[in-house]
Design a protein around this motif. Structure first.
Motif, PDB file in Angstrom:
ATOM      1  N   ALA A 222       0.833  -1.196   0.000  1.00  0.00           N
ATOM      2  CA  ALA A 222       0.000   0.000   0.000  1.00  0.00           C
ATOM      3  C   ALA A 222       0.866   1.244   0.000  1.00  0.00           C
ATOM      4  CB  ALA A 222      -0.923   0.013   1.222  1.00  0.00           C
ATOM      5  N   CYS A 223       0.451   2.235  -0.786  1.00  0.00           N
ATOM      6  CA  CYS A 223       1.041   3.565  -0.724  1.00  0.00           C
ATOM      7  C   CYS A 223       0.277   4.347   0.343  1.00  0.00           C
ATOM      8  CB  CYS A 223       0.925   4.279  -2.066  1.00  0.00           C
ATOM      9  SG  CYS A 223       1.740   3.422  -3.426  1.00  0.00           S
ATOM     10  N   VAL A 224       0.995   5.047   1.204  1.00  0.00           N
ATOM     11  CA  VAL A 224       0.356   5.743   2.326  1.00  0.00           C
ATOM     12  C   VAL A 224       0.881   7.167   2.414  1.00  0.00           C
ATOM     13  CG1 VAL A 224      -0.077   5.693   4.806  1.00  0.00           C
ATOM     14  CG2 VAL A 224       0.184   3.531   3.553  1.00  0.00           C
ATOM     15  N   PRO A 225      -0.030   8.163   2.431  1.00  0.00           N
ATOM     16  CA  PRO A 225      -1.474   8.098   2.172  1.00  0.00           C
ATOM     17  C   PRO A 225      -1.752   7.653   0.731  1.00  0.00           C
ATOM     18  CG  PRO A 225      -0.873  10.203   3.190  1.00  0.00           C
ATOM     19  CD  PRO A 225       0.412   9.528   2.776  1.00  0.00           C
ATOM     20  N   ALA A 226      -2.937   7.086   0.522  1.00  0.00           N
ATOM     21  CA  ALA A 226      -3.273   6.597  -0.822  1.00  0.00           C
ATOM     22  C   ALA A 226      -3.294   7.739  -1.831  1.00  0.00           C
ATOM     23  CB  ALA A 226      -4.620   5.880  -0.785  1.00  0.00           C
ATOM     24  N   TRP A 227      -3.852   8.891  -1.413  1.00  0.00           N
ATOM     25  CA  TRP A 227      -3.844  10.067  -2.283  1.00  0.00           C
ATOM     26  C   TRP A 227      -2.800  11.042  -1.790  1.00  0.00           C
ATOM     27  CZ3 TRP A 227      -4.911  11.820  -6.854  1.00  0.00           C
ATOM     28  CH2 TRP A 227      -4.838  13.191  -7.092  1.00  0.00           C
ATOM     29  N   PRO A 228      -1.911  11.504  -2.665  1.00  0.00           N
ATOM     30  CA  PRO A 228      -1.861  11.285  -4.114  1.00  0.00           C
ATOM     31  C   PRO A 228      -0.898  10.175  -4.527  1.00  0.00           C
ATOM     32  CG  PRO A 228      -0.333  13.001  -3.556  1.00  0.00           C
ATOM     33  CD  PRO A 228      -0.931  12.530  -2.250  1.00  0.00           C
ATOM     34  N   TRP A 229      -0.430   9.361  -3.541  1.00  0.00           N
ATOM     35  CA  TRP A 229       0.748   8.544  -3.797  1.00  0.00           C
ATOM     36  C   TRP A 229       0.499   7.342  -4.692  1.00  0.00           C
ATOM     37  CZ3 TRP A 229       4.849  11.156  -3.258  1.00  0.00           C
ATOM     38  CH2 TRP A 229       4.881  12.203  -2.342  1.00  0.00           C
ATOM     39  N   VAL A 230      -0.716   6.818  -4.754  1.00  0.00           N
ATOM     40  CA  VAL A 230      -0.983   5.751  -5.726  1.00  0.00           C
ATOM     41  C   VAL A 230      -0.770   6.281  -7.145  1.00  0.00           C
ATOM     42  CG1 VAL A 230      -2.754   4.257  -6.713  1.00  0.00           C
ATOM     43  CG2 VAL A 230      -2.562   4.484  -4.226  1.00  0.00           C
ATOM     44  N   ALA A 231      -1.301   7.480  -7.401  1.00  0.00           N
ATOM     45  CA  ALA A 231      -1.137   8.091  -8.726  1.00  0.00           C
ATOM     46  C   ALA A 231       0.320   8.467  -8.984  1.00  0.00           C
ATOM     47  CB  ALA A 231      -2.027   9.328  -8.841  1.00  0.00           C
ATOM     48  N   VAL A 232       0.970   9.030  -7.974  1.00  0.00           N
ATOM     49  CA  VAL A 232       2.380   9.404  -8.120  1.00  0.00           C
ATOM     50  C   VAL A 232       3.235   8.168  -8.399  1.00  0.00           C
ATOM     51  CG1 VAL A 232       4.400  10.338  -6.929  1.00  0.00           C
ATOM     52  CG2 VAL A 232       2.189  11.499  -6.721  1.00  0.00           C
ATOM     53  N   GLY A 233       2.936   7.070  -7.703  1.00  0.00           N
ATOM     54  CA  GLY A 233       3.682   5.835  -7.922  1.00  0.00           C
ATOM     55  C   GLY A 233       3.551   5.331  -9.339  1.00  0.00           C
ATOM     56  N   PHE A 234       2.342   5.404  -9.883  1.00  0.00           N
ATOM     57  CA  PHE A 234       2.130   4.991 -11.275  1.00  0.00           C
ATOM     58  C   PHE A 234       2.973   5.843 -12.218  1.00  0.00           C
ATOM     59  CE2 PHE A 234       0.018   5.577 -15.363  1.00  0.00           C
ATOM     60  CZ  PHE A 234      -0.128   4.262 -15.784  1.00  0.00           C
ATOM     61  N   LEU A 235       2.975   7.154 -11.977  1.00  0.00           N
ATOM     62  CA  LEU A 235       3.755   8.051 -12.828  1.00  0.00           C
ATOM     63  C   LEU A 235       5.255   7.779 -12.690  1.00  0.00           C
ATOM     64  CD1 LEU A 235       1.808  11.383 -12.240  1.00  0.00           C
ATOM     65  CD2 LEU A 235       1.755   9.936 -14.290  1.00  0.00           C
ATOM     66  N   MET A 236       5.704   7.556 -11.455  1.00  0.00           N
ATOM     67  CA  MET A 236       7.126   7.288 -11.234  1.00  0.00           C
ATOM     68  C   MET A 236       7.581   6.043 -11.979  1.00  0.00           C
ATOM     69  SD  MET A 236       7.567   8.156  -7.176  1.00  0.00           S
ATOM     70  CE  MET A 236       9.324   7.763  -7.142  1.00  0.00           C
ATOM     71  N   ARG A 237       6.741   5.027 -12.011  1.00  0.00           N
ATOM     72  CA  ARG A 237       7.115   3.770 -12.671  1.00  0.00           C
ATOM     73  C   ARG A 237       7.046   3.857 -14.187  1.00  0.00           C
ATOM     74  NH1 ARG A 237       3.840   1.934  -8.455  1.00  0.00           N
ATOM     75  NH2 ARG A 237       2.080   1.653  -9.894  1.00  0.00           N
ATOM     76  N   ASN A 238       6.268   4.801 -14.718  1.00  0.00           N
ATOM     77  CA  ASN A 238       5.998   4.801 -16.154  1.00  0.00           C
ATOM     78  C   ASN A 238       6.498   6.018 -16.926  1.00  0.00           C
ATOM     79  OD1 ASN A 238       4.152   2.302 -16.700  1.00  0.00           O
ATOM     80  ND2 ASN A 238       3.409   3.184 -14.789  1.00  0.00           N
ATOM     81  N   LEU A 239       6.780   7.113 -16.251  1.00  0.00           N
ATOM     82  CA  LEU A 239       7.278   8.293 -16.950  1.00  0.00           C
ATOM     83  C   LEU A 239       8.716   8.084 -17.420  1.00  0.00           C
ATOM     84  CD1 LEU A 239       5.979  11.248 -14.727  1.00  0.00           C
ATOM     85  CD2 LEU A 239       5.239  10.688 -17.059  1.00  0.00           C
ATOM     86  N   PRO A 240       9.148   8.805 -18.456  1.00  0.00           N
ATOM     87  CA  PRO A 240      10.565   8.775 -18.849  1.00  0.00           C
ATOM     88  C   PRO A 240      11.448   9.189 -17.682  1.00  0.00           C
ATOM     89  CG  PRO A 240       9.248   9.855 -20.532  1.00  0.00           C
ATOM     90  CD  PRO A 240       8.346   9.667 -19.350  1.00  0.00           C
ATOM     91  N   LEU A 241      12.639   8.609 -17.625  1.00  0.00           N
ATOM     92  CA  LEU A 241      13.534   8.859 -16.501  1.00  0.00           C
ATOM     93  C   LEU A 241      13.851  10.338 -16.338  1.00  0.00           C
ATOM     94  CD1 LEU A 241      15.055   7.330 -14.296  1.00  0.00           C
ATOM     95  CD2 LEU A 241      17.014   7.168 -15.834  1.00  0.00           C
ATOM     96  N   GLY A 242      13.919  11.081 -17.435  1.00  0.00           N
ATOM     97  CA  GLY A 242      14.205  12.506 -17.360  1.00  0.00           C
ATOM     98  C   GLY A 242      13.170  13.273 -16.569  1.00  0.00           C
ATOM     99  N   LEU A 243      11.928  12.835 -16.645  1.00  0.00           N
ATOM    100  CA  LEU A 243      10.860  13.478 -15.874  1.00  0.00           C
ATOM    101  C   LEU A 243      10.883  13.002 -14.416  1.00  0.00           C
ATOM    102  CD1 LEU A 243       7.899  13.424 -18.434  1.00  0.00           C
ATOM    103  CD2 LEU A 243       9.383  15.344 -17.813  1.00  0.00           C
ATOM    104  N   VAL A 244      11.134  11.729 -14.226  1.00  0.00           N
ATOM    105  CA  VAL A 244      11.210  11.194 -12.853  1.00  0.00           C
ATOM    106  C   VAL A 244      12.342  11.883 -12.090  1.00  0.00           C
ATOM    107  CG1 VAL A 244      11.617   9.125 -11.465  1.00  0.00           C
ATOM    108  CG2 VAL A 244      10.237   8.986 -13.540  1.00  0.00           C
ATOM    109  N   LYS A 245      13.421  12.208 -12.803  1.00  0.00           N
ATOM    110  CA  LYS A 245      14.571  12.871 -12.182  1.00  0.00           C
ATOM    111  C   LYS A 245      14.158  14.147 -11.459  1.00  0.00           C
ATOM    112  CE  LYS A 245      18.971  15.062 -13.419  1.00  0.00           C
ATOM    113  NZ  LYS A 245      19.904  15.363 -14.518  1.00  0.00           N
TER     114      LYS A 245
END
Length: 248
Positions: A222-245
């Motif tokens: 579980a991501c805690v708190p769920a908001w916004p971290w579930v969404a942030v986690g999805f973006l972190m795993r899927n965005l280009p590394l340059g954006l994650v940086k």
């Protein structure tokens, strides 16, 4: 019957906050950390507010690996069993690799991963013997992706913790031993008390209440708190590394 819960790194931050939350639920606590005086003050506070529970304390530096096994076994002996063990002790020290701070990065790696491995070994030894238990690993949202600069080593250790927990979870599927991995977002604690103007930061009490809520569900992760971290986690795993940086 009251649950017996062991929390490492319980003298401050998330460990201390979770201890308060579990005490309010009537659970017995086994608390360990290096700073015994802080643990004693916490014990006195908890027993005054919740006189029906047991709170046992032990000094523990998780880098003393033999001591980890000794302390966990002693807690089990004193309480009769351990129903849940929360591997929480850790540190956030770190510097960019190659800048002369190997000692700091090594300390973080040993504390956050090797010491966590020792705690997992000690916990699973007990749970296998009991044929039940709930192991909780405190990872971090930074584990979702490799992070730059001061976060590089820290994020790597937290990713390692998450992989360790997932391997155990795979092994324990269908068995009475549960494994949970929590990915805290920005929760105010001693590890980040000097960080200012951080978006989505929640106070320690709120964060720990949500952590305990997730733990009680025995959710696999579980991501805690769920908001916004579930969404942030999805973006972190899927965005280009340059954006994650830019998140580092």
């Amino acid at each position: 019957m009251s649950k017996n819960i062991l929390i490492t790194g319980a003298s401050s931050g998330l460990g201390e906050g979770m201890a308060r939350e579990f005490a309010a639920k009537g659970y017995n606590l086994a608390l360990c950390a290096r700073r015994v005086e802080r643990l004693e003050a916490l014990r006195d506070e908890l027993l005054q507010k919740h006189p029906g529970i047991k709170v046992v304390l032990k000094a523990l530096d998780v880098l003393d690996y033999d001591k980890v096994f000794e302390v966990f076994r002693e807690f089990r002996h004193e309480l009769g069993s351990l129903d849940r063990i929360i591997v929480n002790a850790g540190m956030g020290k770190g510097q960019p690799l190659g800048t002369g701070y190997f000692w700091a990065n090594r300390q973080t790696a040993e504390t956050n991963f090797v010491a966590a491995l020792a705690q997992c070994e000690a916990a699973m030894e007990i749970f296998r013997d009991q044929n039940n238990g709930h192991l909780v690993m405190i990872s971090s949202m930074s584990a979702m992706r490799g992070m730059p600069k001061n976060l590089t080593t820290y994020a790597a250790t937290k990713a390692g913790v998450a992989a360790l927990a997932e391997g155990l979870r795979s092994e324990m599927l269908g068995k009475p031993i549960k494994i949970s991995t929590l990915y805290p977002g920005y929760i105010r604690s001693e590890i980040n008390e000097k960080v200012k103007n951080t978006p989505f930061m929640v106070d320690t009490e709120t964060g720990c209440r949500l952590l305990v809520k997730a733990i009680e569900k025995e959710t696999p992760s579980a991501c805690v708190p769920a908001w916004p971290w579930v969404a942030v986690g999805f973006l972190m795993r899927n965005l280009p590394l340059g954006l994650v940086k830019k998140l580092g």
